[in-house]
Design an enzyme around this catalytic site. Structure first.
Site, short mmCIF file in Angstrom:
data_model
loop_
_atom_site.label_atom_id
_atom_site.label_comp_id
_atom_site.label_asym_id
_atom_site.label_seq_id
_atom_site.Cartn_x
_atom_site.Cartn_y
_atom_site.Cartn_z
N GLY A 1 0.80 -1.23 0.00
CA GLY A 1 0.00 0.00 0.00
C GLY A 1 0.83 1.27 0.00
O GLY A 1 0.31 2.36 -0.23
N ASP B 1 1.58 -10.99 7.00
CA ASP B 1 2.06 -10.22 5.85
C ASP B 1 3.42 -9.59 6.12
O ASP B 1 4.03 -9.03 5.20
CB ASP B 1 1.04 -9.13 5.46
CG ASP B 1 0.66 -8.25 6.63
OD1 ASP B 1 0.17 -8.79 7.64
OD2 ASP B 1 0.87 -7.03 6.56
P1 AMP Z 1 2.37 -2.62 7.96
O1 AMP Z 1 1.72 -2.68 9.31
O2 AMP Z 1 3.34 -1.50 7.78
O3 AMP Z 1 2.95 -3.93 7.57
O4 AMP Z 1 1.19 -2.29 6.93
C1 AMP Z 1 0.03 -3.05 6.79
C2 AMP Z 1 -0.68 -2.67 5.52
O5 AMP Z 1 -1.04 -1.28 5.53
C3 AMP Z 1 0.12 -2.88 4.27
O6 AMP Z 1 -0.75 -3.26 3.24
C4 AMP Z 1 0.71 -1.50 4.01
O7 AMP Z 1 1.06 -1.33 2.66
C5 AMP Z 1 -0.45 -0.61 4.41
N1 AMP Z 1 -0.02 0.74 4.83
C6 AMP Z 1 0.66 1.08 5.94
N2 AMP Z 1 0.87 2.41 5.97
C7 AMP Z 1 0.31 2.94 4.86
C8 AMP Z 1 0.18 4.26 4.31
N3 AMP Z 1 0.69 5.34 4.91
N4 AMP Z 1 -0.48 4.39 3.14
C9 AMP Z 1 -0.99 3.33 2.51
N5 AMP Z 1 -0.91 2.07 2.96
C10 AMP Z 1 -0.28 1.87 4.12
MG MG Z 2 3.96 -4.75 6.25
#
Ligand code: AMP
Ligand code: MG
Length: 458
Positions: A95, A257
């Protein structure tokens, strides 16, 4: 312990294409108002033949994402699902990042350059796709420290400040923005398998297993490739859990993930190092139930591996998958002992004795407020300093007395303590936020790298 960077020529190998169009969506990087180079990891750039780039070329590739020669023509936002805090979420995926390039290193390992903060993708949901500069600085510190402590981790390859103002609930806002590039041993997650299982696509599952075995594990697929992969992944991921414990590290978000199929640790958000051996210590403020608390990490990894097994059921009987899962405990224990002795700098006395030593050490730390980093530094080479006491501590030192130093040169035994606790992280960030002073960050990275070299000396 972990692989050290070794110079190698640039060798593009965008193998991801062999997984077909459904592995990811072509995307474009956002265009940023500014591109100021803040961190380039020439140590690791040399391992993929990219250390010769001028700063201008570097920014062109890692700030503006001009494709590297012969590499992916367009970045790919990778598709995956995942269990987040044990709840299945089919609406995630890359994302705020993408796969930018794939390269071979001197051992012919297939490495990825992936991004964080490059703007929105089809998987951004309500997010802005961006990364705060503080998030980037924190990721530099986590990866450098973990690498020094022998943990297989992604490497922070590049940080470019991008000149936007971001709003975040958990940072004083507006806050500065950055784009980060990580070098990592794949971006195939347990969640990648989960998505294909969810789609019930046995053919693509077999192709993914084949890709991982041949490109990431350097293995020749056998009669039952899924079971073969399960065995390999259990070994690597059990080792990752052990590595976190011995490093005193709490990742914070061990969702499926965020678990790389290669067992390499990555994606650092709310991470913290545990100041003392407190089993209940958590990193993420949103982890109110302590699901990913320090001492629950090994169990969390086992649960994640069970999700991999469930996904692989699509192409494999359950018996060999369960057999692999059942080997987790013993493999975790073996890795824990091996890594604990490595950080202590002592030779093995056989598994049972070593296991007793590690248990005694854990008890001594749980029942005291001895800082973890000091515990290892002070006992390095089997030395027993005279600052600590107590019943549990005495049981530990009684066992440690039977251990020999693992180091050839006594001069190397004394090792200054090197820790990475939250107060220091905040101090390093404050210098950047308040005065744009990057010296404390660079000094710390140098100190960490020196610590890592000392730990590897034998
Ligand atoms: P994470 O906890 O960083 O592994 O993120 C979990 C999900 O949220 C993943 O699909 C990331 O790509 C998405 N994500 C986290 N932060 C953002 C952001 N600022 N904008 C878009 N997607 C995000
Ligand atoms: Mg992640």
């Amino acid at each position: 312990m972990n692989l050290q960077p070794s110079p190698a020529p640039y060798l593009a190998d965008p193998k991801i294409a062999s997984l077909g169009a459904q592995i990811g969506d072509p995307v474009r990087a956002a265009s940023f108002p500014k591109a100021v180079l803040r961190f380039r990891n020439d140590r690791w750039a040399a391992s993929v033949g990219l250390d010769d780039l001028s700063d201008t070329q570097w920014i062109d590739h890692f700030g503006r994402f001009t494709p590297l020669p012969g590499n992916l023509p367009e970045p790919l936002a990778l598709r995956y699902h995942g269990h987040q805090f044990r709840v299945y979420n089919p609406n995630i995926g890359d994302g705020r990042g993408f796969l930018f390039a794939q390269l071979r290193d001197h051992e012919h390992r297939l490495l990825d350059l992936g991004t964080k903060g490059t703007g929105t993708t089809p998987y951004s949901r309500d997010g802005d796709g961006k990364l705060t500069l503080k998030g980037a600085v924190r990721e530099i510190l986590a990866t450098e420290m973990l690498e020094a402590l022998g943990v297989e981790t992604s490497k922070t390859f590049s940080v470019v400040e991008t000149g936007e103002e971001l709003w975040r609930g958990d940072e004083p806002s507006p806050t500065r923005s950055a784009v980060l590039v990580r070098l990592s041993h794949s971006h195939i997650r347990i969640g990648t398998f989960q998505r294909i299982a969810f789609e019930d696509d046995a053919e693509r599952m077999s192709a993914l297993v084949h890709y991982v075995l041949t490109n990431l594990y350097g293995a020749t697929p056998e009669e039952n490739p899924a079971a073969q992969l399960m065995q390999l992944a259990v070994g690597r991921i059990a080792d990752q859990a052990a590595a976190f414990m011995v490093a005193g590290f709490v990742h914070g978000v061990l969702n499926t993930d965020n678990i790389n199929i290669t067992g390499e640790s990555f994606d650092y958000g709310p991470w913290r190092f545990n100041p003392t051996w407190n089993p209940h210590f958590t990193a993420a403020y949103f982890d109110q139930n302590g699901l990913y608390a320090f001492a629950r990490q090994p169990e969390a990894m086992h649960w994640n591996l069970a999700q991999l097994a469930i996904s692989l059921r699509l192409i494999c009987d359950s018996a060999p998958l369960v057999e692999a899962l059942e080997s987790y405990g013993a493999r975790f224990q073996a890795a824990l002992v091996r890594r604990f002795l490595w950080r202590l700098g002592v030779k093995t006395n056989g598994f049972d004795a070593d296991r007793a030593l590690v248990e005694a050490a854990e008890k001594a730390m749980i029942h005291s407020d001895i800082p973890i980093a000091e515990f290892f530094a002070q006992h390095r080479g089997g030395r027993i300093p005279n600052h600590w006491s107590g019943e549990h501590y005495a049981s530990f030192t009684a066992l440690l007395e039977g251990y020999q130093s693992n180091m050839t040169d006594d001069a190397d035994v004394s090792l200054p303590t090197c820790s990475m606790l939250i107060d220091e992280v905040e101090t390093i960030w404050a210098a950047i936020a308040e005065r744009n002073d990057w010296t404390p960050l660079h000094d710390k990275v140098n100190a960490i790298r020196q610590h890592g070299r000392a730990l590897r000396q034998r």
